[in-house]
Design a protein around this motif. Sequence first.
Motif, PDB file in Angstrom:
ATOM      1  N   LEU A   1       0.834  -1.206   0.000  1.00 51.73           N
ATOM      2  CA  LEU A   1       0.000   0.000   0.000  1.00 51.73           C
ATOM      3  C   LEU A   1       0.867   1.254   0.000  1.00 51.73           C
ATOM      4  O   LEU A   1       0.523   2.254  -0.629  1.00 51.73           O
ATOM      5  N   GLY A   2       2.005   1.195   0.696  1.00 56.86           N
ATOM      6  CA  GLY A   2       2.887   2.346   0.752  1.00 56.86           C
ATOM      7  C   GLY A   2       3.499   2.680  -0.592  1.00 56.86           C
ATOM      8  O   GLY A   2       3.441   3.832  -1.052  1.00 56.86           O
ATOM      9  N   VAL A   3       4.091   1.684  -1.239  1.00 54.69           N
ATOM     10  CA  VAL A   3       4.688   1.910  -2.556  1.00 54.69           C
ATOM     11  C   VAL A   3       3.610   2.306  -3.555  1.00 54.69           C
ATOM     12  O   VAL A   3       3.813   3.184  -4.406  1.00 54.69           O
ATOM     13  N   GLY A   4       2.431   1.684  -3.432  1.00 52.26           N
ATOM     14  CA  GLY A   4       1.324   2.044  -4.316  1.00 52.26           C
ATOM     15  C   GLY A   4       0.923   3.501  -4.159  1.00 52.26           C
ATOM     16  O   GLY A   4       0.647   4.198  -5.146  1.00 52.26           O
ATOM     17  N   SER A   5       0.907   3.993  -2.917  1.00 54.53           N
ATOM     18  CA  SER A   5       0.579   5.400  -2.676  1.00 54.53           C
ATOM     19  C   SER A   5       1.645   6.321  -3.257  1.00 54.53           C
ATOM     20  O   SER A   5       1.328   7.377  -3.828  1.00 54.53           O
ATOM     21  N   PHE A   6       2.915   5.935  -3.113  1.00 54.82           N
ATOM     22  CA  PHE A   6       3.991   6.734  -3.700  1.00 54.82           C
ATOM     23  C   PHE A   6       3.877   6.768  -5.226  1.00 54.82           C
ATOM     24  O   PHE A   6       4.100   7.807  -5.864  1.00 54.82           O
ATOM     25  N   ILE A   7       3.548   5.621  -5.825  1.00 57.57           N
ATOM     26  CA  ILE A   7       3.372   5.569  -7.282  1.00 57.57           C
ATOM     27  C   ILE A   7       2.225   6.479  -7.702  1.00 57.57           C
ATOM     28  O   ILE A   7       2.313   7.222  -8.684  1.00 57.57           O
ATOM     29  N   SER A   8       1.120   6.441  -6.938  1.00 60.68           N
ATOM     30  CA  SER A   8      -0.032   7.296  -7.242  1.00 60.68           C
ATOM     31  C   SER A   8       0.362   8.773  -7.143  1.00 60.68           C
ATOM     32  O   SER A   8       0.013   9.582  -8.012  1.00 60.68           O
ATOM     33  N   SER A   9       1.085   9.131  -6.081  1.00 61.83           N
ATOM     34  CA  SER A   9       1.542  10.514  -5.914  1.00 61.83           C
ATOM     35  C   SER A   9       2.423  10.938  -7.082  1.00 61.83           C
ATOM     36  O   SER A   9       2.280  12.048  -7.629  1.00 61.83           O
ATOM     37  N   PHE A  10       3.329  10.052  -7.492  1.00 58.59           N
ATOM     38  CA  PHE A  10       4.223  10.351  -8.614  1.00 58.59           C
ATOM     39  C   PHE A  10       3.443  10.533  -9.912  1.00 58.59           C
ATOM     40  O   PHE A  10       3.663  11.497 -10.664  1.00 58.59           O
ATOM     41  N   LEU A  11       2.512   9.618 -10.176  1.00 58.43           N
ATOM     42  CA  LEU A  11       1.727   9.705 -11.413  1.00 58.43           C
ATOM     43  C   LEU A  11       0.910  10.992 -11.462  1.00 58.43           C
ATOM     44  O   LEU A  11       0.852  11.667 -12.493  1.00 58.43           O
ATOM     45  N   ILE A  12       0.265  11.334 -10.345  1.00 58.46           N
ATOM     46  CA  ILE A  12      -0.563  12.542 -10.319  1.00 58.46           C
ATOM     47  C   ILE A  12       0.288  13.787 -10.559  1.00 58.46           C
ATOM     48  O   ILE A  12      -0.078  14.675 -11.339  1.00 58.46           O
ATOM     49  N   SER A  13       1.456  13.852  -9.895  1.00 61.13           N
ATOM     50  CA  SER A  13       2.330  15.024 -10.058  1.00 61.13           C
ATOM     51  C   SER A  13       2.829  15.154 -11.489  1.00 61.13           C
ATOM     52  O   SER A  13       2.815  16.247 -12.076  1.00 61.13           O
ATOM     53  N   VAL A  14       3.267  14.047 -12.074  1.00 63.19           N
ATOM     54  CA  VAL A  14       3.810  14.079 -13.439  1.00 63.19           C
ATOM     55  C   VAL A  14       2.717  14.402 -14.447  1.00 63.19           C
ATOM     56  O   VAL A  14       2.894  15.254 -15.335  1.00 63.19           O
ATOM     57  N   ILE A  15       1.566  13.738 -14.332  1.00 59.69           N
ATOM     58  CA  ILE A  15       0.478  13.969 -15.279  1.00 59.69           C
ATOM     59  C   ILE A  15      -0.032  15.395 -15.167  1.00 59.69           C
ATOM     60  O   ILE A  15      -0.334  16.052 -16.177  1.00 59.69           O
ATOM     61  N   ASP A  16      -0.131  15.916 -13.938  1.00 57.09           N
ATOM     62  CA  ASP A  16      -0.568  17.303 -13.749  1.00 57.09           C
ATOM     63  C   ASP A  16       0.395  18.268 -14.435  1.00 57.09           C
ATOM     64  O   ASP A  16      -0.028  19.207 -15.122  1.00 57.09           O
ATOM     65  N   ARG A  17       1.694  18.022 -14.278  1.00 54.42           N
ATOM     66  CA  ARG A  17       2.691  18.913 -14.878  1.00 54.42           C
ATOM     67  C   ARG A  17       2.645  18.832 -16.402  1.00 54.42           C
ATOM     68  O   ARG A  17       2.709  19.853 -17.091  1.00 54.42           O
ATOM     69  N   VAL A  18       2.533  17.619 -16.935  1.00 54.48           N
ATOM     70  CA  VAL A  18       2.539  17.429 -18.385  1.00 54.48           C
ATOM     71  C   VAL A  18       1.281  18.016 -19.028  1.00 54.48           C
ATOM     72  O   VAL A  18       1.354  18.698 -20.060  1.00 54.48           O
ATOM     73  N   THR A  19       0.123  17.758 -18.417  1.00 55.35           N
ATOM     74  CA  THR A  19      -1.129  18.215 -19.039  1.00 55.35           C
ATOM     75  C   THR A  19      -1.328  19.725 -18.905  1.00 55.35           C
ATOM     76  O   THR A  19      -2.113  20.314 -19.657  1.00 55.35           O
ATOM     77  N   ARG A  20      -0.648  20.374 -17.955  1.00 53.26           N
ATOM     78  CA  ARG A  20      -0.744  21.834 -17.826  1.00 53.26           C
ATOM     79  C   ARG A  20       0.257  22.562 -18.718  1.00 53.26           C
ATOM     80  O   ARG A  20       0.207  23.790 -18.836  1.00 53.26           O
ATOM     81  N   ARG A  21       1.160  21.802 -19.338  1.00 55.76           N
ATOM     82  CA  ARG A  21       2.203  22.423 -20.164  1.00 55.76           C
ATOM     83  C   ARG A  21       1.579  23.202 -21.338  1.00 55.76           C
ATOM     84  O   ARG A  21       0.583  22.786 -21.919  1.00 55.76           O
ATOM     85  N   ASN A  22       2.195  24.325 -21.657  1.00 53.26           N
ATOM     86  CA  ASN A  22       1.768  25.173 -22.781  1.00 53.26           C
ATOM     87  C   ASN A  22       0.314  25.635 -22.654  1.00 53.26           C
ATOM     88  O   ASN A  22      -0.433  25.714 -23.635  1.00 53.26           O
ATOM     89  N   GLY A  23      -0.096  25.907 -21.404  1.00 54.26           N
ATOM     90  CA  GLY A  23      -1.434  26.447 -21.188  1.00 54.26           C
ATOM     91  C   GLY A  23      -2.549  25.425 -21.230  1.00 54.26           C
ATOM     92  O   GLY A  23      -3.729  25.809 -21.295  1.00 54.26           O
ATOM     93  N   GLY A  24      -2.228  24.144 -21.202  1.00 56.40           N
ATOM     94  CA  GLY A  24      -3.255  23.107 -21.236  1.00 56.40           C
ATOM     95  C   GLY A  24      -3.999  22.997 -19.913  1.00 56.40           C
ATOM     96  O   GLY A  24      -3.654  23.652 -18.917  1.00 56.40           O
ATOM     97  N   THR A  25      -5.025  22.170 -19.898  1.00 57.63           N
ATOM     98  CA  THR A  25      -5.835  21.957 -18.696  1.00 57.63           C
ATOM     99  C   THR A  25      -5.432  20.645 -18.041  1.00 57.63           C
ATOM    100  O   THR A  25      -5.403  19.595 -18.695  1.00 57.63           O
ATOM    101  N   SER A  26      -5.153  20.704 -16.764  1.00 53.26           N
ATOM    102  CA  SER A  26      -4.739  19.508 -16.030  1.00 53.26           C
ATOM    103  C   SER A  26      -5.874  18.492 -15.949  1.00 53.26           C
ATOM    104  O   SER A  26      -7.050  18.862 -15.868  1.00 53.26           O
ATOM    105  N   TRP A  27      -5.519  17.207 -15.979  1.00 54.67           N
ATOM    106  CA  TRP A  27      -6.517  16.159 -15.732  1.00 54.67           C
ATOM    107  C   TRP A  27      -7.127  16.324 -14.344  1.00 54.67           C
ATOM    108  O   TRP A  27      -8.242  15.874 -14.092  1.00 54.67           O
ATOM    109  N   PHE A  28      -6.379  16.967 -13.434  1.00 51.99           N
ATOM    110  CA  PHE A  28      -6.818  17.118 -12.043  1.00 51.99           C
ATOM    111  C   PHE A  28      -7.095  18.590 -11.721  1.00 51.99           C
ATOM    112  O   PHE A  28      -6.770  19.066 -10.640  1.00 51.99           O
ATOM    113  N   ALA A  29      -7.678  19.294 -12.665  1.00 50.73           N
ATOM    114  CA  ALA A  29      -7.961  20.720 -12.473  1.00 50.73           C
ATOM    115  C   ALA A  29      -8.802  20.932 -11.222  1.00 50.73           C
ATOM    116  O   ALA A  29      -9.617  20.075 -10.844  1.00 50.73           O
TER     117      ALA A  29
END
Length: 529
Positions: free
Chosen positions: A462-490
Motif C-alpha cells: 500500500l505504501g509503494v502504491g501510494s507513492f506511485i499514485s503521488s508520482f503519477l498525479i504530479s507528473v500527469i498534472d505537470r505534463v497536461t498543464r504544459r503550454n497552457g493546457g488543462t490539467s486532468w486534475f484541475a
Amino acid sequence: MAPEPDQTSSDPLLLPHRETPTGGWKSALFIIWVEVAERFAYYGISSNLINYLTGPLGHTTASAAAAVNAWSGAASMLPLLGAAVADSWLGRYRTIVASSLLYITGLGMLTLSSMIPSSESQQCSISANGQRVCPPSSLQTAFFYVSLYLVAIAQSGHKPCVQAFGADQFDVTDPKESASRGSFFNWWYFGLCASGTVTIALMSYVQDNVGWGLGFGVPSMVMLLALVIFLLGTRTYRFYDSDHGGAFSSVGKAIGAWRKRSQEAALQELEHGGESSEDSMVAEEVKGLARLFPIWAACLLYGVVFAQPPTLFTKQAATLDRRIGPSFQVPPAALQCFLGVSIISCIVLYDRVLVPVARGVSGVASGITMLQRIGTGIALSLVTLLVAALVEMRRLRAARDAGVVGVPGAVPVPMSLWWIVPQYVLLGAADVFAMVGMQEFFYDQVPGALKSLGLALYLSVLGVGSFISSFLISVIDRVTRRNGGTSWFADDLNRGHLDYFYLLLAALTALELIAFAYFSTTYVYRRKA
C-alpha cells in the motif's frame, strides 16, 4: 544457544509460550478492539484529509492528492522499519506501547495545528467549491506537516505488530487453533472496516460542519483509550520467545555465512562436510524472503487503486448532488462508508458462504488458496476502475449539458450521488479478496520469527502504491498543464479528465494481473514446521 527465560518469572514478557495458558479468541478479541480504536483514530484523520488540504491549507487538487498519497505511502512503508525494531530488539508488545504513546502525541499536535489562526494580513478568497479560504501562516503549515508525519512514524510500530501479536494468540501447531487463525484474519478486517465506516460517517460530518479542531481532537482521545485497553489486557496475552527479537540478527548471520562460504574453496567445504544445520536453516529463511518479492511486486498496482477513495474519489463525489431529503447534504468523504459496508457484507458472505462451498469443490481448507484470493481481488479492482471511468465520463457530460463547467462556486452537477456508489462497492469486494489475502499470505509465508516483517510487507504494498499514485498525479498534472493546457486534475474537476486517469490505471492493472498470474502459478508454498 541462548538461555531460556526464567520460567518462574511473573513478568509476562519473559514467560515462554509453553508456560502461558492464555491466548486464543479471548486475547485476540481484546487486541482486535485495540486495533478498532486505532483505526478510528487513523481514518478520522486520513479519510477527509484532502478536503482539509484544499480548504484551510489552500492546496490545489493535484498537490493535495499528491500530498495525501505521499503521506499514506510513508505511513505504509515505515512499518518495515517498525517491524525490524520489533523483531530484532523491542519485541511486539513493547513496540506497540511505545508507538501508541508517539501516536497520541502526533494526534494531539495535529489538533493544535488546526487551531493556529491564519495571518489576518493575508487576503481570504472563495475556493472552487464555495468555501472561504484564508491562506495559512507558514507556522501553521509547518506544524501541521510535522504532526502529520509524526503520526506516520507512530504507525510504523503499531501496524505490523498489533496484527502479528493478535495472530500469535493462535498456536499454528494446534489443529483447532490453526483453523481459527484463518478466520481471525477475516474478522480482524471486519472489525477494522466496521470501525472505519463509523468513523468516516461521523468525523467527516463533524469536520465539515462543526470544525477541524474537534474533528482532529476526537481521534486523539480515542487513541488514548486504545492504549489503556491494550494495557488492561496484558495478563491475557500469549507471549512467544521470538517476541524478544533476534530474527533479523539471524538473517544477518545467514547472509554472513553465505558470504564466508563463497570465499571458501569447494574442496574445503567438502572436507568439512558442507554447511552446518544452523547455517542451512537461516539460509533457507533468506531464500524464503527472496521468493516473496515477485508476488509483492505484482501487487503494487493494487496499492495505487487503494489510494484513490480518500483522494480523487472524494473530490469527484464533492461535485455531485449529495442531498438526501429537503436539507441534509452528505459530506463527500462520508461516501467512503459504502466501501466499509461493502467490505463488511462481503467478509460475512466470504467466510460463511463462499469458503464452505469452495471447500467442498476444491478440498482446500480455506476454500481457495491465498494467491487465488489475491488474484481475484486484483481482477475486481480492474473492474472497479473501468466502472469509475464510465461514471466520470457521464459526470463530465452532465456538467457540460447543464452548463456548469467553469462556473465559480459550489454548483453541483445535476447527477445523484448514487451514481458513484458502485465503484465504492466494487472496491470493497476487491479488498475482501486482495487485502485480506495479502495479510494472510505475507504473515503465513515469511520465516517463523519474522511475522511482523511479513505484515509490514503487506503494508508496504500500500505504501509503494501510494507513492506511485503521488508520482503519477504530479507528473500527469505537470505534463497536461504544459503550454497552457488543462490539467486532468484541475481544481474545477468539470474541466479535468479523471476518466483518462482511471483508464490509465485500468491498463496498468491489466498488465499487473497478467504478471501476478504468471508468478502465482510458479510459486511453491512454504511448508509449516
